[in-house]
Design a protein around this motif. Structure first.
Motif, mmCIF file in Angstrom:
data_model
loop_
_atom_site.group_PDB
_atom_site.id
_atom_site.type_symbol
_atom_site.label_atom_id
_atom_site.label_comp_id
_atom_site.label_asym_id
_atom_site.label_seq_id
_atom_site.Cartn_x
_atom_site.Cartn_y
_atom_site.Cartn_z
ATOM 1 N N GLY A 482 0.783 -1.234 0.000
ATOM 2 C CA GLY A 482 0.000 0.000 0.000
ATOM 3 C C GLY A 482 0.811 1.279 0.000
ATOM 4 O O GLY A 482 0.238 2.367 0.130
ATOM 5 N N ASP A 483 2.136 1.209 -0.101
ATOM 6 C CA ASP A 483 2.929 2.429 0.006
ATOM 7 C C ASP A 483 4.259 2.291 -0.748
ATOM 8 O O ASP A 483 5.325 2.178 -0.152
ATOM 9 N N HIS A 484 4.148 2.315 -2.074
ATOM 10 C CA HIS A 484 5.350 2.116 -2.884
ATOM 11 C C HIS A 484 6.362 3.252 -2.663
ATOM 12 O O HIS A 484 7.566 3.052 -2.736
ATOM 13 N N GLU A 485 5.834 4.417 -2.350
ATOM 14 C CA GLU A 485 6.710 5.564 -2.089
ATOM 15 C C GLU A 485 7.622 5.308 -0.873
ATOM 16 O O GLU A 485 8.799 5.641 -0.876
ATOM 17 N N ARG A 486 7.028 4.689 0.148
ATOM 18 C CA ARG A 486 7.812 4.390 1.351
ATOM 19 C C ARG A 486 8.906 3.358 1.030
ATOM 20 O O ARG A 486 10.000 3.389 1.600
ATOM 21 N N PHE A 487 8.572 2.454 0.127
ATOM 22 C CA PHE A 487 9.556 1.454 -0.323
ATOM 23 C C PHE A 487 10.773 2.175 -0.907
ATOM 24 O O PHE A 487 11.911 1.943 -0.518
ATOM 25 N N GLU A 488 10.485 3.087 -1.820
ATOM 26 C CA GLU A 488 11.585 3.821 -2.454
ATOM 27 C C GLU A 488 12.343 4.660 -1.422
ATOM 28 O O GLU A 488 13.576 4.669 -1.393
ATOM 29 N N LYS A 489 11.608 5.330 -0.551
ATOM 30 C CA LYS A 489 12.237 6.219 0.414
ATOM 31 C C LYS A 489 13.126 5.435 1.393
ATOM 32 O O LYS A 489 14.237 5.848 1.707
ATOM 33 N N THR A 490 12.623 4.293 1.855
ATOM 34 C CA THR A 490 13.365 3.541 2.867
ATOM 35 C C THR A 490 14.624 2.899 2.299
ATOM 36 O O THR A 490 15.664 2.887 2.945
ATOM 37 N N TYR A 491 14.523 2.367 1.105
ATOM 38 C CA TYR A 491 15.611 1.506 0.629
ATOM 39 C C TYR A 491 16.424 2.071 -0.534
ATOM 40 O O TYR A 491 17.475 1.541 -0.853
ATOM 41 N N PHE A 492 15.914 3.091 -1.208
ATOM 42 C CA PHE A 492 16.590 3.531 -2.432
ATOM 43 C C PHE A 492 16.893 5.017 -2.475
ATOM 44 O O PHE A 492 17.329 5.520 -3.497
ATOM 45 N N SER A 493 16.606 5.742 -1.368
ATOM 46 C CA SER A 493 16.783 7.191 -1.490
ATOM 47 C C SER A 493 18.075 7.702 -0.854
ATOM 48 O O SER A 493 18.608 8.712 -1.298
ATOM 49 N N ASP A 494 18.602 7.004 0.164
ATOM 50 C CA ASP A 494 19.848 7.480 0.771
ATOM 51 C C ASP A 494 21.009 7.339 -0.206
ATOM 52 O O ASP A 494 21.891 8.196 -0.274
ATOM 53 N N TYR A 495 21.019 6.246 -0.926
ATOM 54 C CA TYR A 495 22.100 5.980 -1.888
ATOM 55 C C TYR A 495 21.454 5.636 -3.225
ATOM 56 O O TYR A 495 21.016 4.511 -3.445
ATOM 57 N N LYS A 496 21.358 6.622 -4.083
ATOM 58 C CA LYS A 496 20.575 6.485 -5.320
ATOM 59 C C LYS A 496 21.156 5.405 -6.243
ATOM 60 O O LYS A 496 22.358 5.328 -6.450
ATOM 61 N N GLY A 497 20.240 4.591 -6.720
ATOM 62 C CA GLY A 497 20.660 3.551 -7.664
ATOM 63 C C GLY A 497 21.027 2.236 -6.991
ATOM 64 O O GLY A 497 21.343 1.257 -7.667
ATOM 65 N N TYR A 498 20.986 2.216 -5.645
ATOM 66 C CA TYR A 498 21.343 0.999 -4.912
ATOM 67 C C TYR A 498 20.236 0.626 -3.940
ATOM 68 O O TYR A 498 19.529 1.500 -3.435
ATOM 69 N N TYR A 499 20.154 -0.666 -3.621
ATOM 70 C CA TYR A 499 19.343 -1.103 -2.483
ATOM 71 C C TYR A 499 20.203 -0.933 -1.234
ATOM 72 O O TYR A 499 21.305 -1.483 -1.153
#
Ligand code: 6R9
Length: 652
Positions: A482-499
């Motif tokens: 229900g929150d794809h944005e949170r997925f991106e924010k939690t795992y992909f936003s601190d270091y762009k392009g990486y999990y």
């Protein structure tokens, strides 16, 4: 602390007795193939499963900012229950699929064959259908470790419903939040959950949870003990309905990317997230890692001591082993009931070949003494596994020598709810082991070490930073429910392009990986970065120390100081002399900068029910910030916190 390694004991070269699936050379070849040409590698691995409609596309994944999109085998269709049960019936219908070992050793174990499993899962699936559950509906499972938990998971998979298991130790509030979080139509629970000789009233917990849920959520109740419970209009008797249900239930054809399950997990911030795993990629990855990491061979008896309420139970009690046609043990009890020999008694009784548990259990059993292990015949053990937290060399050596008798490789598997299966792990027969290191990436996993602040990739060996993964692997979570944005924010936003894993790691001079703990647990003392796990490991290596947890606290001169909570072995008394002894010990084990600034004697540590130490609380106590301890409801024993606060004066 970049240059100061813990003095590691000599690497073990113990080799398994059956020829291992991969040796060092084969690992290197397969790993290279898996990252050089993932399409071909995973196309071949996809053949482990039976597909209804074969896939033609293998990998379609993007870690690009704003477009995190992960798909594996996306045009294939299959059914997970068919892969875990039906396809084995012809060749191994009479083989035991699940050995159920009840809480009390006085009660007989159950041996459930693949044929029996098929019958029970079909019946349960028909019960679910009868309650109106259809493809895509969410079903919350709140059960003890009983066979019905596996039936419920596989019954959902069979009809395409999405299960979300809530660990039976969670409170009504936590259960209610999860039922609402995924908008479940049904909760499957039991009257009571016996564990360690005590009983948790699951049904009344569920009733309390459902007070905060929609009126139309139904409840299916398994009678585990037959104890007294209240009965309401929304309740259905699982045993009675299954007795009458048909044992014929065709499988639902699922797309590889249809969700298989949601599992709530806590992060460093906010409410728990609903981690979503899908059908095809998850099962390929769970089954391959189960076979390779544990060097599982046909006919082996495999025991993972986790609870199905955690991801480890999903992947390595149910889905991985059953996809591989294994005999898997489901244990209802705890390691120390009725005594500290229970694990070893069960290993001997069922002639366990692979044993997989957590460092916290290993340390507890180590503290109980070797005689509990030595009473039992553990000669069938071939591979030992560890998961959940870094394992300190002291516990590793004990596991190796006392449990494994120096002949069972230990696989220290690093992975997460989010990763679906093992990410970094030694492989039996292929890796020269280093106590406390997760060592090597599994096939298809491309670890990178990043500089935490700049996010630059750190090349070369003998380096330390945060652990990220460069490209997708099939077992990866697909989204937050229900929150794809949170997925991106939690795992992909601190270091762009990486999990981003959230963990720190070190790549040593040989290129082996060591997890240093969550990055929020890393402390920076006088400009030196140090894993709290390193100090803990040193403390625990002292003969008088049973357990320890280390956190950082604000320090005027050093930036952060080292605050160590120490639990002593039974019979040891705290004293100033012992405090000095421990300080000197840590200095000599790691170096002067690792010497704890404050040591607090702690009779117990605040742990979640899965055994993880809640450092957030320990940090707050270390900072004298008692008003902001946050949610302590998920602790196994919340009273520990009061003791720690009361005892803070004994620190110095
Ligand atoms: C499978 C599981 C994930 C976190 C992870 C890390 C820690 C797990 C570890 C380990 C060091 C290991 N962790 N395995 N740390 N060595 N072998 O535990 O999933 O409950 O989501 O926890 O556990 O910090 O980030 P989960």
């Amino acid at each position: 602390m970049l240059d100061t390694d813990i003095d590691t004991p000599t690497a073990s070269s113990a080799a398994p007795e059956k020829a291992p699936h991969v040796d060092a050379e084969r690992y290197a070849q397969m790993y290279a193939a898996s990252v050089d040409d993932p399409e071909s590698f995973w196309a071949e691995q996809g053949q482990r499963l039976d597909w209804i409609k074969p896939f033609s596309k293998v990998k379609n994944t993007s870690f690009a900012p704003g477009n995190i999109d992960i798909r594996w085998f996306e045009d294939g269709t299959l059914n997970v229950a068919a892969n875990c049960i039906d396809r084995h019936l012809e060749t191994r219908g009479d083989q035991t699929a699940i050995i159920w070992e009840p809480d009390s050793p006085q009660d007989a174990a159950l041996h459930i064959s693949y044929r029996d499993l098929h019958t029970s899962v079909c019946k349960m699936a028909n019960v679910l259908k009868g309650l109106g559950i259809t493809k895509g509906d969410r079903v919350v499972i709140y059960l003890p470790m009983i066979p019905e938990a596996a039936y419920a998971m596989l019954a959902c998979a069979r009809i395409g419903a999405i299960h979300s298991i809530v660990f039976a130790g969670f409170s009504p509030d936590a259960l209610g939040a999860r039922i609402n979080g995924c908008d479940a139509k049904l909760v499957i629970t039991a009257d009571y959950a016996p564990r360690g000789g005590r009983e948790t009233p699951l049904k009344s917990n569920t009733d309390a949870a459902l007070l905060h849920c929609k009126d139309d959520v139904q409840c299916l109740v398994v009678k585990r003990t037959g104890g007294q419970t209240t009965w309401t209009d929304r309740d259905h008797d699982c045993n009675a309905l299954m007795a009458e249900a048909s044992a014929d239930c065709p499988v639902e054809e699922m797309n590889a990317e249809d969700p298989l399950f949601i599992l709530y997990t806590s992060g460093s911030t906010g409410q728990p997230k609903g981690v979503v795993h899908t059908t095809g990629g998850y099962l390929v990855y769970a089954s391959l890692t189960h076979e390779i990491t544990f060097d599982y061979h046909d006919g082996d008896v495999f025991w993972c001591t986790a609870d199905v309420g955690w991801v480890t139970g999903h992947s390595y009690i149910v889905y991985g082993p059953l996809a591989n046609g294994a005999t898997t043990i489901m244990f209802e009890g705890v390691p120390t009931y009725p005594d500290a020999g229970r694990f070893w008694e069960v290993c001997a009784k069922h002639k366990v070949n692979q044993f997989y548990t957590a460092p916290t259990a290993i340390r507890a059993l180590m503290g109980a003494g070797n005689e509990w292990v030595e009473k039992h015949d553990l000669s069938d053990l071939r591979v030992l596994g560890s998961v959940g937290e870094p394992i300190n060399p002291e516990a590793w050596n004990w596991y190796n020598e006392v449990v494994g008798k120096g002949r069972c490789p230990i696989v220290d598997t690093f992975w997460q709810t989010e990763t679906g299966g093992h990410m970094l792990t030694p492989l039996p027969g292929a890796t020269t082991l280093k106590p406390g290191a997760a060592q090597q990436p599994f096939f298809g996993v491309q670890p990178v070490v990043l500089e935490p602040t700049s996010g630059e990739v750190i090349e070369g060996n003998g380096v330390e930073g945060v652990l990220c993964i460069k490209d997708s692997w099939p077992g990866q979570m697909r989204t937050v429910w229900g929150d794809h944005e949170r997925f991106e924010k939690t795992y992909f936003s601190d270091y762009k392009g990486y999990y981003f894993s959230g963990d720190g790691c070190r790549r040593d001079e040989d290129g082996d990986y060591w997890i240093t703990g969550r990055v929020d647990d890393v402390i920076n003392v006088s400009g030196h970065r140090m894993g709290t796990a390193e100090v803990e490991s040193a403390l625990v290596a002292h003969a008088k120390v049973a357990e320890s947890a280390v956190v950082g606290y604000p320090h005027d001169v050093k930036g952060q100081g080292i605050y160590a909570y120490v639990t002593l072995m039974n019979g040891e008394e705290p004293s100033d002399a012992l405090r000095k002894e421990l300080e000197t010990w840590v200095r000599s084990e790691i170096g002067p900068i690792a010497k704890p600034d404050l040591i607090q004697w702690a009779p117990g540590l605040p742990k979640t029910r899965s055994g993880k130490i809640m450092r957030r609380i320990l940090r707050k106590i270390a900072e004298d910030d008692f008003g902001a301890l946050g949610d302590t409801s998920t602790l196994a024993d919340p009273s520990v916190v009061d003791d720690l606060i009361a005892n803070r004066m004994n620190r110095r």
